[in-house]
Design a protein around this motif. Sequence first.
Motif, PDB file in Angstrom:
ATOM      1  N   ASP A  31       0.633  -1.054  -0.104  1.00 42.73           N
ATOM      2  CA  ASP A  31      -0.276   0.038  -0.170  1.00 42.73           C
ATOM      3  C   ASP A  31       1.133   1.343   0.466  1.00 42.73           C
ATOM      4  O   ASP A  31       1.642   1.502   1.219  1.00 42.73           O
ATOM      5  CB  ASP A  31      -0.993   0.356   1.469  1.00 42.73           C
ATOM      6  CG  ASP A  31      -2.165   1.236   1.528  1.00 42.73           C
ATOM      7  OD1 ASP A  31      -1.316   2.315   0.467  1.00 42.73           O
ATOM      8  OD2 ASP A  31      -2.781   1.266   1.811  1.00 42.73           O
ATOM      9  N   TYR A  34       1.514  -5.688   3.600  1.00 50.03           N
ATOM     10  CA  TYR A  34       0.249  -7.028   4.329  1.00 50.03           C
ATOM     11  C   TYR A  34       0.205  -8.713   3.243  1.00 50.03           C
ATOM     12  O   TYR A  34       0.451  -7.550   2.184  1.00 50.03           O
ATOM     13  CB  TYR A  34      -0.971  -5.868   3.331  1.00 50.03           C
ATOM     14  CG  TYR A  34      -1.355  -4.415   4.397  1.00 50.03           C
ATOM     15  CD1 TYR A  34      -2.190  -4.610   5.868  1.00 50.03           C
ATOM     16  CD2 TYR A  34      -1.000  -3.327   3.378  1.00 50.03           C
ATOM     17  CE1 TYR A  34      -2.144  -3.308   6.184  1.00 50.03           C
ATOM     18  CE2 TYR A  34      -1.652  -2.493   4.354  1.00 50.03           C
ATOM     19  CZ  TYR A  34      -1.836  -2.466   5.069  1.00 50.03           C
ATOM     20  OH  TYR A  34      -1.959  -0.918   5.904  1.00 50.03           O
ATOM     21  N   ALA A  43      -4.949  -9.016   0.279  1.00 55.72           N
ATOM     22  CA  ALA A  43      -6.043  -8.020   0.998  1.00 55.72           C
ATOM     23  C   ALA A  43      -6.871  -7.817   2.220  1.00 55.72           C
ATOM     24  O   ALA A  43      -7.634  -7.615   2.934  1.00 55.72           O
ATOM     25  CB  ALA A  43      -6.943  -8.174  -0.029  1.00 55.72           C
ATOM     26  N   ALA A  44      -7.131  -9.625   2.833  1.00 57.86           N
ATOM     27  CA  ALA A  44      -8.136  -9.700   3.475  1.00 57.86           C
ATOM     28  C   ALA A  44      -7.491  -9.247   5.303  1.00 57.86           C
ATOM     29  O   ALA A  44      -7.320  -8.831   5.797  1.00 57.86           O
ATOM     30  CB  ALA A  44      -8.210 -10.910   3.505  1.00 57.86           C
ATOM     31  N   ASP A  45      -5.913  -9.838   5.021  1.00 52.05           N
ATOM     32  CA  ASP A  45      -4.760  -8.762   6.021  1.00 52.05           C
ATOM     33  C   ASP A  45      -5.278  -7.276   6.267  1.00 52.05           C
ATOM     34  O   ASP A  45      -4.880  -6.971   6.729  1.00 52.05           O
ATOM     35  CB  ASP A  45      -3.588  -8.914   5.434  1.00 52.05           C
ATOM     36  CG  ASP A  45      -2.511  -8.873   6.563  1.00 52.05           C
ATOM     37  OD1 ASP A  45      -2.666  -8.972   8.139  1.00 52.05           O
ATOM     38  OD2 ASP A  45      -0.966  -8.397   6.042  1.00 52.05           O
ATOM     39  N   ARG A  46      -5.277  -6.440   4.897  1.00 51.79           N
ATOM     40  CA  ARG A  46      -5.376  -4.422   4.806  1.00 51.79           C
ATOM     41  C   ARG A  46      -6.111  -4.525   5.490  1.00 51.79           C
ATOM     42  O   ARG A  46      -6.316  -3.992   6.174  1.00 51.79           O
ATOM     43  CB  ARG A  46      -4.849  -4.457   3.219  1.00 51.79           C
ATOM     44  CG  ARG A  46      -5.395  -3.542   3.100  1.00 51.79           C
ATOM     45  CD  ARG A  46      -4.954  -2.968   1.795  1.00 51.79           C
ATOM     46  NE  ARG A  46      -4.845  -1.419   1.678  1.00 51.79           N
ATOM     47  CZ  ARG A  46      -6.000  -0.601   1.292  1.00 51.79           C
ATOM     48  NH1 ARG A  46      -7.321  -1.357   1.571  1.00 51.79           N
ATOM     49  NH2 ARG A  46      -6.545   0.656   1.807  1.00 51.79           N
ATOM     50  N   ALA A  47      -7.704  -5.005   4.883  1.00 47.14           N
ATOM     51  CA  ALA A  47      -8.631  -4.655   5.670  1.00 47.14           C
ATOM     52  C   ALA A  47      -9.097  -5.707   6.588  1.00 47.14           C
ATOM     53  O   ALA A  47      -9.766  -4.154   7.655  1.00 47.14           O
ATOM     54  CB  ALA A  47      -9.936  -5.645   5.050  1.00 47.14           C
ATOM     55  N   LYS A  48      -8.464  -6.217   6.987  1.00 44.13           N
ATOM     56  CA  LYS A  48      -8.586  -6.509   9.118  1.00 44.13           C
ATOM     57  C   LYS A  48      -8.152  -5.671   9.988  1.00 44.13           C
ATOM     58  O   LYS A  48      -8.306  -5.368  11.107  1.00 44.13           O
ATOM     59  CB  LYS A  48      -8.274  -8.062   9.544  1.00 44.13           C
ATOM     60  CG  LYS A  48      -7.879  -8.958  10.975  1.00 44.13           C
ATOM     61  CD  LYS A  48      -7.751 -10.305  10.444  1.00 44.13           C
ATOM     62  CE  LYS A  48      -7.413 -10.511  12.229  1.00 44.13           C
ATOM     63  NZ  LYS A  48      -6.290 -11.191  12.622  1.00 44.13           N
ATOM     64  N   ARG A  81      -6.991  -2.701   8.874  1.00 38.39           N
ATOM     65  CA  ARG A  81      -7.403  -1.115   8.879  1.00 38.39           C
ATOM     66  C   ARG A  81      -8.419  -1.360   9.640  1.00 38.39           C
ATOM     67  O   ARG A  81      -8.529  -0.165  10.021  1.00 38.39           O
ATOM     68  CB  ARG A  81      -7.233  -0.895   7.570  1.00 38.39           C
ATOM     69  CG  ARG A  81      -6.442  -0.286   6.387  1.00 38.39           C
ATOM     70  CD  ARG A  81      -5.905  -0.432   5.326  1.00 38.39           C
ATOM     71  NE  ARG A  81      -6.737   1.158   5.617  1.00 38.39           N
ATOM     72  CZ  ARG A  81      -5.955   2.347   5.884  1.00 38.39           C
ATOM     73  NH1 ARG A  81      -4.552   2.559   6.062  1.00 38.39           N
ATOM     74  NH2 ARG A  81      -6.506   3.614   5.813  1.00 38.39           N
ATOM     75  N   ALA A  82      -9.281  -2.271   9.270  1.00 34.08           N
ATOM     76  CA  ALA A  82     -10.905  -2.299  10.201  1.00 34.08           C
ATOM     77  C   ALA A  82     -10.370  -1.592  11.545  1.00 34.08           C
ATOM     78  O   ALA A  82     -11.290  -0.784  12.373  1.00 34.08           O
ATOM     79  CB  ALA A  82     -11.112  -3.543   9.620  1.00 34.08           C
ATOM     80  N   GLN A 135      -9.471   1.979  12.560  1.00 29.41           N
ATOM     81  CA  GLN A 135     -10.498   2.802  11.895  1.00 29.41           C
ATOM     82  C   GLN A 135     -11.771   2.955  13.247  1.00 29.41           C
ATOM     83  O   GLN A 135     -11.888   3.954  13.502  1.00 29.41           O
ATOM     84  CB  GLN A 135     -11.419   2.709  10.519  1.00 29.41           C
ATOM     85  CG  GLN A 135     -10.661   2.529   9.622  1.00 29.41           C
ATOM     86  CD  GLN A 135      -9.922   3.857   8.566  1.00 29.41           C
ATOM     87  OE1 GLN A 135     -10.692   4.981   9.531  1.00 29.41           O
ATOM     88  NE2 GLN A 135      -8.898   4.280   8.624  1.00 29.41           N
TER      89      GLN A 135
END
Length: 110
Positions: A4, A57, A60-65, A67-68, A71
Amino acid sequence: MLIDHRTYTCRPGTLKKQLELYHAYGWAAQTRHLGMPVAFLTTETGDVNTYVHIWMYEDAADRAKRRAGMQADLEWISYLDRSAEAGYLLKQENKLMLSAAFAPAPRRAK
Protein backbone atom coordinates in the motif's frame (compact mmCIF):
# COMPACT_ATOMS: atom_id res chain seq x y z
CA MET A 1 2.42 -9.56 -0.59
CA LEU A 2 0.27 -6.49 -1.07
CA ILE A 3 2.00 -3.11 -0.92
CA ASP A 4 0.00 0.00 0.00
CA HIS A 5 1.83 3.07 -1.35
CA ARG A 6 0.32 6.33 -0.05
CA THR A 7 1.31 9.83 -1.13
CA TYR A 8 0.02 12.84 0.80
CA THR A 9 0.24 16.42 -0.43
CA CYS A 10 0.21 19.28 2.09
CA ARG A 11 -0.53 22.94 1.64
CA PRO A 12 2.76 24.80 1.03
CA GLY A 13 4.54 25.57 4.27
CA THR A 14 2.60 23.02 6.37
CA LEU A 15 4.48 19.74 5.80
CA LYS A 16 6.46 20.02 9.03
CA LYS A 17 3.30 20.85 11.01
CA GLN A 18 1.43 17.89 9.48
CA LEU A 19 4.24 15.47 10.30
CA GLU A 20 4.45 16.80 13.87
CA LEU A 21 0.67 16.36 14.25
CA TYR A 22 0.83 12.81 12.86
CA HIS A 23 3.79 11.86 15.06
CA ALA A 24 2.12 13.21 18.21
CA TYR A 25 -1.38 11.83 17.63
CA GLY A 26 -1.43 9.26 14.79
CA TRP A 27 1.81 7.28 14.71
CA ALA A 28 1.22 5.14 17.83
CA ALA A 29 -2.32 4.17 16.85
CA GLN A 30 -1.45 3.45 13.23
CA THR A 31 1.61 1.33 13.96
CA ARG A 32 -0.27 -0.51 16.74
CA HIS A 33 -2.65 -1.84 14.05
CA LEU A 34 -0.57 -1.88 10.86
CA GLY A 35 2.88 -2.64 12.27
CA MET A 36 5.91 -0.63 11.20
CA PRO A 37 5.80 0.81 7.68
CA VAL A 38 8.21 -0.40 5.04
CA ALA A 39 9.09 3.27 4.59
CA PHE A 40 7.92 6.69 5.72
CA LEU A 41 9.52 9.32 3.50
CA THR A 42 9.56 13.05 2.85
CA THR A 43 10.33 14.48 -0.57
CA GLU A 44 13.76 16.03 -1.09
CA THR A 45 13.23 17.21 -4.68
CA GLY A 46 10.19 17.60 -6.89
CA ASP A 47 6.95 18.37 -5.04
CA VAL A 48 8.51 19.15 -1.66
CA ASN A 49 5.06 19.41 -0.07
CA THR A 50 4.56 15.63 -0.15
CA TYR A 51 5.33 12.64 2.00
CA VAL A 52 4.91 8.91 1.42
CA HIS A 53 4.07 5.92 3.60
CA ILE A 54 4.55 2.38 2.32
CA TRP A 55 2.84 -0.47 4.18
CA MET A 56 3.01 -4.21 3.52
CA TYR A 57 0.26 -6.78 4.02
CA GLU A 58 0.02 -10.51 3.41
CA ASP A 59 -2.99 -9.96 1.13
CA ALA A 60 -6.18 -7.88 0.77
CA ALA A 61 -7.86 -9.69 3.68
CA ASP A 62 -4.93 -8.91 6.00
CA ARG A 63 -5.06 -5.27 4.93
CA ALA A 64 -8.83 -5.06 5.48
CA LYS A 65 -8.58 -6.64 8.95
CA ARG A 66 -5.75 -4.38 10.12
CA ARG A 67 -7.31 -1.22 8.73
CA ALA A 68 -10.71 -2.04 10.25
CA GLY A 69 -9.09 -2.32 13.66
CA MET A 70 -7.34 1.00 13.15
CA GLN A 71 -10.52 2.75 11.96
CA ALA A 72 -12.29 1.63 15.16
CA ASP A 73 -9.47 2.87 17.43
CA LEU A 74 -10.52 6.01 19.35
CA GLU A 75 -6.94 7.31 19.34
CA TRP A 76 -6.84 7.05 15.51
CA ILE A 77 -10.26 8.68 15.20
CA SER A 78 -9.05 11.55 17.39
CA TYR A 79 -5.99 11.98 15.14
CA LEU A 80 -8.19 12.09 12.02
CA ASP A 81 -10.34 14.77 13.64
CA ARG A 82 -7.27 16.84 14.59
CA SER A 83 -5.82 16.46 11.10
CA ALA A 84 -9.07 17.53 9.44
CA GLU A 85 -9.34 20.51 11.78
CA ALA A 86 -5.75 21.58 11.04
CA GLY A 87 -6.45 21.48 7.30
CA TYR A 88 -2.84 20.88 6.26
CA LEU A 89 -3.62 18.07 3.78
CA LEU A 90 -4.69 18.90 0.23
CA LYS A 91 -4.89 15.39 -1.22
CA GLN A 92 -4.04 11.75 -0.74
CA GLU A 93 -3.23 9.17 -3.42
CA ASN A 94 -3.23 5.45 -2.61
CA LYS A 95 -1.86 2.70 -4.83
CA LEU A 96 -2.21 -0.99 -3.96
CA MET A 97 0.69 -2.74 -5.64
CA LEU A 98 2.03 -6.26 -6.13
CA SER A 99 5.66 -7.31 -6.52
CA ALA A 100 6.89 -8.28 -9.96
CA ALA A 101 7.47 -12.06 -10.15
CA PHE A 102 11.24 -11.62 -10.68
CA ALA A 103 11.65 -9.23 -7.70
CA PRO A 104 9.46 -10.35 -4.79
CA ALA A 105 9.08 -8.04 -1.81
CA PRO A 106 10.72 -9.27 1.37
CA ARG A 107 8.39 -10.97 3.83
CA ARG A 108 6.94 -8.78 6.53
CA ALA A 109 8.10 -9.56 10.06
CA LYS A 110 5.28 -10.93 12.23
